[in-house]
Design an enzyme around this catalytic site. Sequence first.
Site, PDB file in Angstrom:
ATOM      1  N   LYS A 496       0.839  -1.197   0.000  1.00  0.00           N
ATOM      2  CA  LYS A 496       0.000   0.000   0.000  1.00  0.00           C
ATOM      3  C   LYS A 496       0.871   1.242   0.000  1.00  0.00           C
ATOM      4  CE  LYS A 496      -0.397  -0.072   5.058  1.00  0.00           C
ATOM      5  NZ  LYS A 496      -1.307  -0.053   6.212  1.00  0.00           N
ATOM      6  N   ARG A 597      -9.829   0.559  15.832  1.00  0.00           N
ATOM      7  CA  ARG A 597      -9.798   1.293  14.567  1.00  0.00           C
ATOM      8  C   ARG A 597     -10.904   0.676  13.726  1.00  0.00           C
ATOM      9  NH1 ARG A 597      -4.074   1.921  11.498  1.00  0.00           N
ATOM     10  NH2 ARG A 597      -4.571  -0.219  10.931  1.00  0.00           N
ATOM     11  N   TYR A 725      13.662  31.652   2.520  1.00  0.00           N
ATOM     12  CA  TYR A 725      12.481  32.435   2.875  1.00  0.00           C
ATOM     13  C   TYR A 725      12.522  32.891   4.336  1.00  0.00           C
ATOM     14  CZ  TYR A 725      10.148  30.955  -1.450  1.00  0.00           C
ATOM     15  OH  TYR A 725       9.810  30.745  -2.762  1.00  0.00           O
ATOM     16  N   MET A 774       9.955  24.359  -1.226  1.00  0.00           N
ATOM     17  CA  MET A 774       9.156  23.344  -1.900  1.00  0.00           C
ATOM     18  C   MET A 774      10.020  22.415  -2.744  1.00  0.00           C
ATOM     19  SD  MET A 774       6.001  23.740  -4.608  1.00  0.00           S
ATOM     20  CE  MET A 774       4.846  24.388  -3.406  1.00  0.00           C
TER      21      MET A 774
END
Length: 830
Positions: A496, A597, A725, A774
């Site tokens: 997964k 869960r 930044y 980023m």
Amino acid sequence: MLHQSYTLAHLAEIMQGKLLSAGPDKLEVRDVIIDSRQLITVEACMFFALVSNRNNGHKYIRSLYDKGLRAFVVSQNNPEWETMDQAAFIKVDDSLEALQMLAAWHRKQFDIPVIGITGSNGKTIIKEWLFQLLSPDRTIIRSPKSYNSQIGVPLSVWQMDKQHQLAIFEAGISEPDEMERLQNIIKPTIGLFTNIGQAHSENFIQTNQKVGEKLKLFTKVDTLIYCADHADIQSVIIRSEILRSVKSFTWSRKTQADLRVVALEKLEQHTAITGQYKEKEFRLQIPFTDEASIENALHCWAGMLVLGYQHETIQKRMLQLAPIAMRLELKSGINNCTIINDSYNSDVNSLVIALDFMAQQKQHPHKTLILSDILQSGRNEVDLYTYIAKLVEAKGIDTLIGIGPAISRQSERFSGNKLFFQSTADFLNHYPFAAFSNQTILLKGARIFEFEQISRQLQEKAHETVLEINLNHMVHNLNFYRSKLDASIKLMAMVKAFSYGSGSFEVANVLQFHRLDYLAVAYADEGVELRKAGVNLPIMVMSPEENSFDAMIKYQLEPEIFSFRILDLLEKTISRTALPSNKPVRVHVKLDTGMHRLGFCPDQLDTLISRLQANPMLRIQSVFSHLAASDKPHFDDFTYEQIARFDQLSMRIRKAFHYEIARHILNTSGIIRFPNAGFDMVRLGIGLYGVPANAAEEEGLMPVIALKSTISQIKMLKPGESVGYNRTTVVDQPVRLGVVPVGYADGLPRRLGNRHGNLWVKGEKVPILGDVCMDMCMIDLTNVEAVEGDPVVVFDDAFKLKQLAIAAETIPYEILTRISRRVKRVYFQE
């Protein structure tokens, strides 16, 4: 082909076995296999049914017989084989010992120099370099890749033919008493002991014991080559008194030796070495500067002197040494292609290995092989390319592109879709690369053909940050966990979240090839992607959604049922779909045993059983639950409560149905810590990817994933200047700043900025300055001699993912699953 043929009666005599049935008239054997998936041609081929803790070769005899294979070596009986009236069986006590006996007998038929190589590191490099250095004069047989085990060595020796004038075999051991068997098979006349290190030390009491065991390869050689600077090797050799019967040839950088290094100068891209031999000084250069390559080259120099080569020849050939590619690379290519790059050497053995790796890839319907001339094979051209043509056909290659004059001359030997070019330049100039689309492409070329030019054209243009996935290490980890389980317990692997960031179908293909039992994904679309990529293993979907049941039924995915709402939705889909009565939907029932869960609670069980009994279109494949704290010893009492509760609840379900239902509760850390709770299956997650949950796992696992980038730019900052930044870092002294193209959009946590975390350059820790951006971050290179383009490590086998996660105040799972798909994945198989 010059390989000697053996009659079945002769083979039975050699292996001290009993010929149970003779098979077809005049059946003879020239080739042997141990892996049913690697069958090339059934003609004159014999299968050895090996038995291991986790597998049994006897299971594959019927399928091989149906493909036309007729000769088998077995250690067990099966009544089904009596119906195989064209088959020949040789019954032995132990099929691996029989293979080793056959190889040892075959070795005795050849009176040629045989170099045997062992040691902790460098075996394969030295073997390949000796082949480069000696092959201009001699026809050489050598071990394929790193075939140095109890199975690999006999398979290597079996390839000896009448045309061979020299053999080079490597031998490796992992526990005492193994080397005697390998010595009897290889029977080296020249021995080469590379060095001693920590690899495979777990089964040896101390280093001296390991040296002594490895030394057993050389008890009957004429000459033993070793470096006198390795104190552990030198002391054991002296104490063993082996030199009473064996001549030694030593080299040293520190003391007197047959070859004494008197000067060594590292230049920009070369190393100049001055050595003293027989009281004369000789100077040569090698195109490497790292210490490992220097040591490997000195072993080769010593080997050439032992074989009688003159200095001028040694000097010329050493300068031409080429790097050895130790691994295949798999990466994304143009037009939705997958590229397998093995373009650094081209011989028959490595071609077979590369084609087997290609066969594991199921993501594209079309397979293309780009193959150069095969050099220095020792075979005549017609025989060589007749064999290659059969190999290409047997491995299901759809398109062959041959490059080189020799393969072009033999073009008529190949069938199917084929194109031929005289040179790499000819191919690059005339082939329309836009024609490559949605296919797997294997590049297999001798270095002289410079296939790296083709590789650059085929590669998808991507970001300089790369996630490397070592598939050999993944298989090692799979086998580590298998070794902890009873053979009857099945394994489900979690793929997964894009296989924890590693790439879903690439990982699933490897697991499928290694006969995993089950896969699990989080959502149906992940399972659909695997099905479209040719993965046919059973797949459990752990988080089925309302709109996904149609796709699950279409692609034969198996949903987890954890609530009555999900059960209602599935039953509505089944009634709407009108499935055949003999095709029920396979489901997995989730129980809540304390994690709170997903899952059915104990008071819901009676209703659940009634609902499932009432619907014949549902078939329960398994009942399972999830441990809340299997890696936390202080919660072991709670874990044992969960296991007991699961045992009780799952048995209630099991007893309510007339068919077998598997049970599983253990996750990765549970496999190690709660071995008595394996039930019928276990679920393997992040441990498969080399991330340990405890000390026992840390010792047994190998790291699979490495995240790397490069330095895009370097600049100098003055005191008072800021970085990034928001001016969050202001330097108070001159700083040499590096910009690295990896940022939070790639998965690098922002928490690591402003000196909270580090990357690694040339083995040195470098802090991250300013905020993580980023697409990039900035690092302090003030104390590191680095240049633009140098590699940067975010994490790898030396600089652990776990430590990065601690600095980011998170867990390894989160970092791996956040690595963006824009980061290029490169898969390696050694």
